[in-house]
Design a protein around this motif. Structure first.
Motif, PDB file in Angstrom:
ATOM      1  N   HIS A 256       0.866  -1.182   0.000  1.00 30.17           N
ATOM      2  CA  HIS A 256       0.000   0.000   0.000  1.00 30.17           C
ATOM      3  C   HIS A 256       0.902   1.232   0.000  1.00 30.17           C
ATOM      4  CE1 HIS A 256      -2.819   3.043   1.502  1.00 30.17           C
ATOM      5  NE2 HIS A 256      -3.791   2.246   1.113  1.00 30.17           N
ATOM      6  N   PRO A 257       0.480   2.326  -0.649  1.00 33.05           N
ATOM      7  CA  PRO A 257       1.310   3.538  -0.667  1.00 33.05           C
ATOM      8  C   PRO A 257       1.658   4.088   0.708  1.00 33.05           C
ATOM      9  CG  PRO A 257      -0.412   3.688  -2.325  1.00 33.05           C
ATOM     10  CD  PRO A 257      -0.701   2.456  -1.523  1.00 33.05           C
ATOM     11  N   ASP A 260       5.270   3.128   1.715  1.00 30.19           N
ATOM     12  CA  ASP A 260       6.249   3.292   0.649  1.00 30.19           C
ATOM     13  C   ASP A 260       7.664   3.454   1.217  1.00 30.19           C
ATOM     14  OD1 ASP A 260       6.728   4.043  -2.335  1.00 30.19           O
ATOM     15  OD2 ASP A 260       7.732   5.620  -1.191  1.00 30.19           O
TER      16      ASP A 260
END
Length: 277
Positions: A256-257, A260
């Motif tokens: 998931h971003p 990151d």
């Protein structure tokens, strides 16, 4: 007997967790700003016959210097730490700067957790099965890091500050898993969901509508005794992976971003610079 450090351990879910762990035989160290609450914790421990297993440290964790003082005090007293629970949080309706010049929510909700996580990692690494449990907001699909203005000097909104703190803690977990010491200390991000003690803050004197909404929320939210069950489970049986995230007892994907790697390392570099290297 395990040694568990709990920031925000004199109120709310942290207090409930501290009482539970103390009652079952752990050595519990609570960190909080209110001296009276610290004394109450020690008095309760004395009534339970557990005075030798209860420690309270009074500190304003919104201050970098106070976090460093607390880390030094723990290093001087304990040869190892089995678990670190990060729970200190405070809702600021209006933008407030600490005496060190940091926006309060950024300082308490993120910088303190950064300092305690990395600062206590060497003691955690000595334990047989250590864990850091960061009670924050993984799984919430709102919030971002305001890279050009992390102190929110231009447009402060309390929820913006809180959600930025949640996203910063997601990235803290990623950076810790990659950069901390030996890599032997699992880092667990956990969203406890709605808890009846949530939303400690200064909103009561500032926003009567929000106060009414929060009071209504507290009537339907989970009691502390229920909310701590998945937290205790994670403390007793932490995932083996360097980083994991949960919403209550449901495991979340790290694909998931919010997790990151590049952003995590960027935030780590920015934070290190803010703290003076």
């Amino acid at each position: 007997m395990r040694t568990v450090i709990i920031s925000g351990g004199t109120a709310g879910i942290g207090q409930g967790l501290a009482r539970h762990l103390l009652g079952r035989g752990d050595h519990v160290v609570v960190i909080g700003r209110d001296q009276a609450k610290g004394r109450a914790f020690r008095a309760e421990a004395d009534r339970l016959g557990a005075a030798d297993r209860a420690t309270s440290l009074t500190a304003d964790l919104s201050l970098v210097a106070e976090n460093r003082r607390v880390i030094a005090a723990i290093e001087n007293r304990f040869a190892q730490v089995d678990a670190l629970v990060l729970g200190a949080q405070f809702y600021r309706t209006r933008r407030t700067e600490t005496a060190e010049g940091f926006e309060h929510t950024f300082a308490l909700y993120y910088l303190s957790r950064f300092l305690l996580s990395f600062g206590l990692e060497p003691l955690l690494a000595r334990a047989a099965r250590p864990v850091v449990l960061n009670i924050c907001g993984p799984g919430v699909e709102v919030g971002e890091i305001h890279w050009d203005d992390p102190q929110l000097t231009r447009d402060y909104q309390p929820l913006t500050a809180m959600f930025q703190g949640s996203r910063a803690n997601d990235l803290l977990g990623v950076a810790f898993a990659e950069l901390a010491g030996t890599g032997a200390v699992p880092y667990v991000l956990v969203n406890p969901g709605g808890v009846a003690t949530s939303f400690a803050g200064d909103y009561a004197d500032q926003d009567p509508v929000l106060t009414a909404q929060i009071n209504q929320f507290r009537q339907t939210a989970a009691p502390v005794e229920e909310a701590i069950v998945p937290l205790v489970r994670l403390l007793d049986d932490p995932p083996a992976e360097p980083l994991s995230a949960f919403q209550q007892d449901q495991r979340l994907s790290l694909d998931h971003p919010a997790f990151d790697r590049a952003n995590a390392l960027r935030l780590h570099r920015m934070t290190t610079a803010l703290l003076g290297g």
